[in-house]
Design a protein around this motif. Sequence first.
Motif, PDB file in Angstrom:
ATOM      1  N   LEU A 193      -1.040 -14.501   6.710  1.00  0.00           N
ATOM      2  CA  LEU A 193      -0.585 -13.349   5.664  1.00  0.00           C
ATOM      3  C   LEU A 193      -1.589 -13.391   4.629  1.00  0.00           C
ATOM      4  CD1 LEU A 193       1.938 -11.753   4.939  1.00  0.00           C
ATOM      5  CD2 LEU A 193       2.229 -13.324   3.060  1.00  0.00           C
ATOM      6  N   SER A 194      -2.288 -12.130   4.922  1.00  0.00           N
ATOM      7  CA  SER A 194      -3.180 -11.697   3.878  1.00  0.00           C
ATOM      8  C   SER A 194      -2.655 -10.553   2.827  1.00  0.00           C
ATOM      9  CB  SER A 194      -4.571 -11.243   4.563  1.00  0.00           C
ATOM     10  OG  SER A 194      -5.671 -10.548   3.878  1.00  0.00           O
ATOM     11  N   SER A 195      -3.232  -9.733   2.669  1.00  0.00           N
ATOM     12  CA  SER A 195      -2.927  -8.635   1.562  1.00  0.00           C
ATOM     13  C   SER A 195      -3.774  -7.370   1.677  1.00  0.00           C
ATOM     14  CB  SER A 195      -2.931  -9.196   0.194  1.00  0.00           C
ATOM     15  OG  SER A 195      -2.449  -8.070  -0.790  1.00  0.00           O
ATOM     16  N   ASN A 196      -3.276  -6.148   1.526  1.00  0.00           N
ATOM     17  CA  ASN A 196      -4.166  -5.062   1.321  1.00  0.00           C
ATOM     18  C   ASN A 196      -5.272  -5.263  -0.018  1.00  0.00           C
ATOM     19  OD1 ASN A 196      -2.352  -4.327  -0.429  1.00  0.00           O
ATOM     20  ND2 ASN A 196      -2.301  -2.240   0.033  1.00  0.00           N
ATOM     21  N   VAL A 197      -4.881  -5.788  -0.637  1.00  0.00           N
ATOM     22  CA  VAL A 197      -5.668  -6.080  -1.726  1.00  0.00           C
ATOM     23  C   VAL A 197      -7.085  -6.961  -1.325  1.00  0.00           C
ATOM     24  CG1 VAL A 197      -3.862  -6.421  -3.437  1.00  0.00           C
ATOM     25  CG2 VAL A 197      -5.040  -8.365  -2.577  1.00  0.00           C
ATOM     26  N   ALA A 198      -7.411  -7.463   0.052  1.00  0.00           N
ATOM     27  CA  ALA A 198      -8.373  -7.944   0.425  1.00  0.00           C
ATOM     28  C   ALA A 198      -9.491  -6.810   0.350  1.00  0.00           C
ATOM     29  CB  ALA A 198      -8.239  -8.522   1.564  1.00  0.00           C
TER      30      ALA A 198
ATOM     31  N   GLY B 156       1.162  -4.205   1.697  1.00  0.00           N
ATOM     32  CA  GLY B 156       0.882  -3.610   0.273  1.00  0.00           C
ATOM     33  C   GLY B 156       2.365  -4.233  -0.329  1.00  0.00           C
ATOM     34  N   PRO B 157       2.493  -3.543  -1.249  1.00  0.00           N
ATOM     35  CA  PRO B 157       3.619  -3.854  -2.410  1.00  0.00           C
ATOM     36  C   PRO B 157       4.886  -4.088  -1.508  1.00  0.00           C
ATOM     37  CG  PRO B 157       2.621  -1.891  -3.120  1.00  0.00           C
ATOM     38  CD  PRO B 157       1.996  -2.257  -1.734  1.00  0.00           C
ATOM     39  N   THR B 158       5.623  -5.087  -1.565  1.00  0.00           N
ATOM     40  CA  THR B 158       6.661  -5.739  -0.880  1.00  0.00           C
ATOM     41  C   THR B 158       7.805  -6.395  -1.770  1.00  0.00           C
ATOM     42  OG1 THR B 158       4.977  -6.067   0.840  1.00  0.00           O
ATOM     43  CG2 THR B 158       7.238  -7.114   1.279  1.00  0.00           C
ATOM     44  N   LYS B 159       8.810  -6.020  -1.566  1.00  0.00           N
ATOM     45  CA  LYS B 159       9.886  -6.398  -2.469  1.00  0.00           C
ATOM     46  C   LYS B 159      10.151  -7.981  -2.162  1.00  0.00           C
ATOM     47  CE  LYS B 159      12.565  -2.224  -2.390  1.00  0.00           C
ATOM     48  NZ  LYS B 159      13.637  -1.376  -1.853  1.00  0.00           N
TER      49      LYS B 159
ATOM     50  N   MET C 222       8.840   0.732  -1.513  1.00  0.00           N
ATOM     51  CA  MET C 222       8.084  -0.683  -1.436  1.00  0.00           C
ATOM     52  C   MET C 222       8.384  -1.045   0.107  1.00  0.00           C
ATOM     53  SD  MET C 222       6.918  -1.844  -4.544  1.00  0.00           S
ATOM     54  CE  MET C 222       7.482  -3.322  -4.934  1.00  0.00           C
ATOM     55  N   GLY C 223       7.586  -1.749   0.852  1.00  0.00           N
ATOM     56  CA  GLY C 223       7.634  -2.459   1.928  1.00  0.00           C
ATOM     57  C   GLY C 223       8.924  -3.546   1.665  1.00  0.00           C
ATOM     58  N   THR C 224       9.548  -4.089   2.891  1.00  0.00           N
ATOM     59  CA  THR C 224      10.431  -5.355   2.550  1.00  0.00           C
ATOM     60  C   THR C 224       9.758  -6.447   3.553  1.00  0.00           C
ATOM     61  OG1 THR C 224      11.557  -4.561   4.751  1.00  0.00           O
ATOM     62  CG2 THR C 224      12.383  -3.541   2.720  1.00  0.00           C
ATOM     63  N   ALA C 225      10.436  -7.575   3.038  1.00  0.00           N
ATOM     64  CA  ALA C 225      10.204  -8.793   3.801  1.00  0.00           C
ATOM     65  C   ALA C 225      10.284  -8.637   5.321  1.00  0.00           C
ATOM     66  CB  ALA C 225      10.828 -10.080   3.168  1.00  0.00           C
ATOM     67  N   GLU C 226      11.287  -7.963   5.886  1.00  0.00           N
ATOM     68  CA  GLU C 226      11.786  -7.874   7.115  1.00  0.00           C
ATOM     69  C   GLU C 226      10.507  -6.826   7.822  1.00  0.00           C
ATOM     70  OE1 GLU C 226      14.990  -9.485   4.937  1.00  0.00           O
ATOM     71  OE2 GLU C 226      13.843  -7.421   4.629  1.00  0.00           O
ATOM     72  N   ASP C 227      10.204  -5.902   7.288  1.00  0.00           N
ATOM     73  CA  ASP C 227       9.094  -5.112   7.935  1.00  0.00           C
ATOM     74  C   ASP C 227       7.868  -5.953   8.245  1.00  0.00           C
ATOM     75  OD1 ASP C 227      10.370  -2.693   7.202  1.00  0.00           O
ATOM     76  OD2 ASP C 227       9.300  -2.610   5.129  1.00  0.00           O
ATOM     77  N   VAL C 228       7.597  -7.173   7.389  1.00  0.00           N
ATOM     78  CA  VAL C 228       6.473  -7.787   7.589  1.00  0.00           C
ATOM     79  C   VAL C 228       6.882  -8.789   8.685  1.00  0.00           C
ATOM     80  CG1 VAL C 228       4.635  -9.261   6.641  1.00  0.00           C
ATOM     81  CG2 VAL C 228       5.611  -7.482   5.309  1.00  0.00           C
TER      82      VAL C 228
ATOM     83  N   THR D 290      -6.727 -10.106  19.023  1.00  0.00           N
ATOM     84  CA  THR D 290      -7.286 -11.134  18.043  1.00  0.00           C
ATOM     85  C   THR D 290      -8.502 -10.512  17.121  1.00  0.00           C
ATOM     86  OG1 THR D 290      -7.759 -13.518  18.203  1.00  0.00           O
ATOM     87  CG2 THR D 290      -9.242 -12.090  19.620  1.00  0.00           C
ATOM     88  N   GLY D 291      -8.406 -11.381  16.051  1.00  0.00           N
ATOM     89  CA  GLY D 291      -9.229 -11.073  15.012  1.00  0.00           C
ATOM     90  C   GLY D 291      -9.032  -9.759  14.360  1.00  0.00           C
ATOM     91  N   THR D 292      -7.797  -9.256  14.388  1.00  0.00           N
ATOM     92  CA  THR D 292      -7.116  -7.889  14.133  1.00  0.00           C
ATOM     93  C   THR D 292      -6.614  -7.960  12.830  1.00  0.00           C
ATOM     94  OG1 THR D 292      -6.950  -7.322  16.377  1.00  0.00           O
ATOM     95  CG2 THR D 292      -5.870  -6.045  14.339  1.00  0.00           C
ATOM     96  N   GLU D 293      -6.940  -7.258  11.870  1.00  0.00           N
ATOM     97  CA  GLU D 293      -6.219  -6.977  10.617  1.00  0.00           C
ATOM     98  C   GLU D 293      -5.079  -5.826  10.610  1.00  0.00           C
ATOM     99  OE1 GLU D 293      -6.438  -6.420   5.709  1.00  0.00           O
ATOM    100  OE2 GLU D 293      -8.200  -6.330   7.188  1.00  0.00           O
ATOM    101  N   ILE D 294      -3.870  -6.047  10.568  1.00  0.00           N
ATOM    102  CA  ILE D 294      -3.019  -4.952  10.263  1.00  0.00           C
ATOM    103  C   ILE D 294      -2.390  -4.622   8.912  1.00  0.00           C
ATOM    104  CG2 ILE D 294      -0.793  -4.013  11.291  1.00  0.00           C
ATOM    105  CD1 ILE D 294      -1.249  -5.379  13.761  1.00  0.00           C
ATOM    106  N   VAL D 295      -2.801  -3.578   8.547  1.00  0.00           N
ATOM    107  CA  VAL D 295      -2.216  -3.319   6.997  1.00  0.00           C
ATOM    108  C   VAL D 295      -1.212  -2.533   7.300  1.00  0.00           C
ATOM    109  CG1 VAL D 295      -3.006  -1.731   5.244  1.00  0.00           C
ATOM    110  CG2 VAL D 295      -4.725  -3.081   6.326  1.00  0.00           C
ATOM    111  N   ILE D 296       0.006  -2.947   6.571  1.00  0.00           N
ATOM    112  CA  ILE D 296       1.055  -2.318   6.465  1.00  0.00           C
ATOM    113  C   ILE D 296       1.723  -2.203   4.905  1.00  0.00           C
ATOM    114  CG2 ILE D 296       2.109  -5.082   6.553  1.00  0.00           C
ATOM    115  CD1 ILE D 296       4.617  -3.582   7.843  1.00  0.00           C
ATOM    116  N   ASP D 297       1.092  -0.928   4.376  1.00  0.00           N
ATOM    117  CA  ASP D 297       1.320  -0.769   3.083  1.00  0.00           C
ATOM    118  C   ASP D 297       1.851   0.722   2.711  1.00  0.00           C
ATOM    119  OD1 ASP D 297      -0.824   0.903   3.855  1.00  0.00           O
ATOM    120  OD2 ASP D 297      -1.964   0.045   2.046  1.00  0.00           O
ATOM    121  N   GLY D 298       2.495   1.417   3.482  1.00  0.00           N
ATOM    122  CA  GLY D 298       3.098   2.702   3.275  1.00  0.00           C
ATOM    123  C   GLY D 298       2.015   3.718   2.950  1.00  0.00           C
ATOM    124  N   GLY D 299       0.681   3.345   3.643  1.00  0.00           N
ATOM    125  CA  GLY D 299      -0.267   4.280   3.515  1.00  0.00           C
ATOM    126  C   GLY D 299      -1.106   4.363   2.257  1.00  0.00           C
TER     127      GLY D 299
END
Length: 248
Positions: A134-139, A180-183, A213-219, A236-245
């Motif tokens: 679990l990373s973050s779009n803030v990376a 991104g921002p997640t509840k 906002m995203g939800t924990a279930e989305d992630v 593999t080695g892939t980062e998927i950003v899930i932040d609503g754009g």
Amino acid sequence: MNKFNNKLAIVTGGNSGIGYATAKELIAEGAKVIITGRRKEAIEKAAEELGAIPFVADQGKLEDIESLKTEVENQYGKVDILFINAGITGRLVSIENMTAENFDQVMNINFRGAYFTLSKLTPLLNDGASVVFLSSNVATTYKPNSSVYQASKAALNSIAKTAAAELAPRKIRVNMVSPGPTKTEIMSKAGLDEKTLEGINEWLIDTIPLKKMGTAEDVAKLVVYLSDDSVSSFMTGTEIVIDGGMLL
């Protein structure tokens, strides 16, 4: 037939938020799931609700990671899915006002702890296993007052990609999910009061193109996707950003 029947999964930080939601999804798909957390009461309560196996461990303490490895090896053998999820934001202050204590706490859990969780558990991973960080779009952002948290996630992405290269000969896939921002409870744990949190949430939603906002279930659903080699075996080695754009 559930896709993860006879699979063993470990979710660090599994007593709340994204970890809890992911453990729930994995169990629904047939996996046997071990969840870890720092607080005995919280992790046992969550495990009972989920039908998971509780293990009290602080990802920031190497001795706890060693204990987890020993217990898993002795009781369960090999691991098929490893979701390294535990993390904290720490105090949100400027570089000028940063304390060594806050720096060390964030890095010990988010980076050092995640690194050694993978390091110690790698011998227990089955060939063909899936690891998700679990990373973050803030990376890839550089906002004021978030220097240590941002740096911890950027460091995490770097080691995840190196691990993907190192473990590829064993067909072990290592990927990153960057919400991104997640509840979840993580912002309230940063010491912010309800009114401040409400203001931050409104501001964040305004910066997100999808205006929510995203939800924990989305992630959680995305982690399950990356853990399923019937649909993600070439990733593999892939980062998927899930932040609503948000990073557009």
